[in-house]
Write a protein that holds these residues in place. Structure first.
Motif, short mmCIF file in Angstrom:
data_model
loop_
_atom_site.label_atom_id
_atom_site.label_comp_id
_atom_site.label_asym_id
_atom_site.label_seq_id
_atom_site.Cartn_x
_atom_site.Cartn_y
_atom_site.Cartn_z
N ALA A 148 -121.52 -39.70 -128.93
CA ALA A 148 -121.25 -41.11 -128.66
C ALA A 148 -122.45 -41.97 -129.03
CB ALA A 148 -120.89 -41.31 -127.18
N ILE A 149 -123.64 -41.51 -128.72
CA ILE A 149 -124.85 -42.29 -129.05
C ILE A 149 -125.01 -42.36 -130.57
CG2 ILE A 149 -127.37 -42.29 -128.93
CD1 ILE A 149 -127.06 -41.02 -126.15
N LEU A 150 -124.76 -41.26 -131.26
CA LEU A 150 -124.89 -41.26 -132.71
C LEU A 150 -123.86 -42.18 -133.36
CD1 LEU A 150 -125.60 -37.48 -133.39
CD2 LEU A 150 -127.20 -39.39 -133.52
N LYS A 151 -122.63 -42.15 -132.86
CA LYS A 151 -121.59 -43.03 -133.39
C LYS A 151 -121.92 -44.50 -133.13
CE LYS A 151 -117.74 -39.82 -133.20
NZ LYS A 151 -116.47 -39.48 -132.54
N LYS A 152 -122.53 -44.77 -131.98
CA LYS A 152 -122.92 -46.15 -131.63
C LYS A 152 -123.92 -46.71 -132.63
CE LYS A 152 -125.18 -48.75 -127.96
NZ LYS A 152 -125.83 -48.64 -126.65
N HIS A 153 -124.82 -45.84 -133.08
CA HIS A 153 -125.86 -46.27 -134.03
C HIS A 153 -125.43 -46.07 -135.48
CE1 HIS A 153 -128.91 -47.18 -131.05
NE2 HIS A 153 -128.55 -46.08 -130.42
N GLY A 154 -124.21 -45.65 -135.70
CA GLY A 154 -123.68 -45.52 -137.05
C GLY A 154 -124.19 -44.31 -137.80
N ILE A 155 -124.54 -43.29 -137.08
CA ILE A 155 -125.04 -42.08 -137.74
C ILE A 155 -123.97 -41.03 -137.76
CG2 ILE A 155 -126.78 -40.27 -137.64
CD1 ILE A 155 -128.62 -42.25 -136.30
#
Length: 155
Positions: A148-155
């Motif tokens: 979820a954190i990675l998706k939030k930052h577009g990674i």
């Protein structure tokens, strides 16, 4: 003789630069340059320059440096081979002795001592390396928050 001449020329040039710097009213920098300019002359007067020149122009000295380099390379090569072979000489020797006699091999369970009953705990084994092909997380590991954190930052 040439080394002494070069050192004298370097010192003279340094003294000239120090004089120009002092003329420009930068006395602290001029004093520092003057100190650096005195080093080559000091080395000549102590005999260090002659000693270094004797070392630099003797073929036997360069042969000695070559032998030291070869010895260093041999040490590095043997260390690299030893690390790739999976253990040190001491570990291989202990394993060979254990195979020939009733001694315990490294990583094997400890033998039970006389007078004690029950099983002895086994030596800690290395965890098996994870293969990258598996790709799935081990049971009990949840990485949804990381995803979820990675998706939030577009990674």
């Amino acid at each position: 003789m040439i080394a002494e001449t070069v050192c004298s020329a370097v010192s003279a040039a340094g003294l000239g630069i120090a004089a120009i710097t002092a003329y420009r009213k930068r006395f602290l920098a001029a004093t520092r340059i003057f100190a650096y300019a005195l080093v080559p002359v000091g080395l000549v007067l102590t005999g260090v320059v002659g000693w270094v020149a004797d070392i630099a122009f003797k073929p036997s000295v360069w042969l000695g440096f070559g032998m030291l380099a070869v010895a260093w390379l041999l040490f590095l090569t043997t260390r690299a081979v030893e690390r790739r072979s999976g253990g040190t000489r001491k570990e291989r020797r202990a394993a060979a002795r254990a195979a020939g006699t009733d001694q315990v091999a490294p990583g094997a369970p400890a033998p039970s001592l006389p007078g004690r009953t029950g099983a002895q705990p086994q030596a800690a084994a290395r965890p098996a390396p994870r293969s990258k092909a598996a790709g799935a997380a081990a049971p009990g590991e949840d990485f949804s928050d990381v995803e979820a954190i990675l998706k939030k930052h577009g990674i």
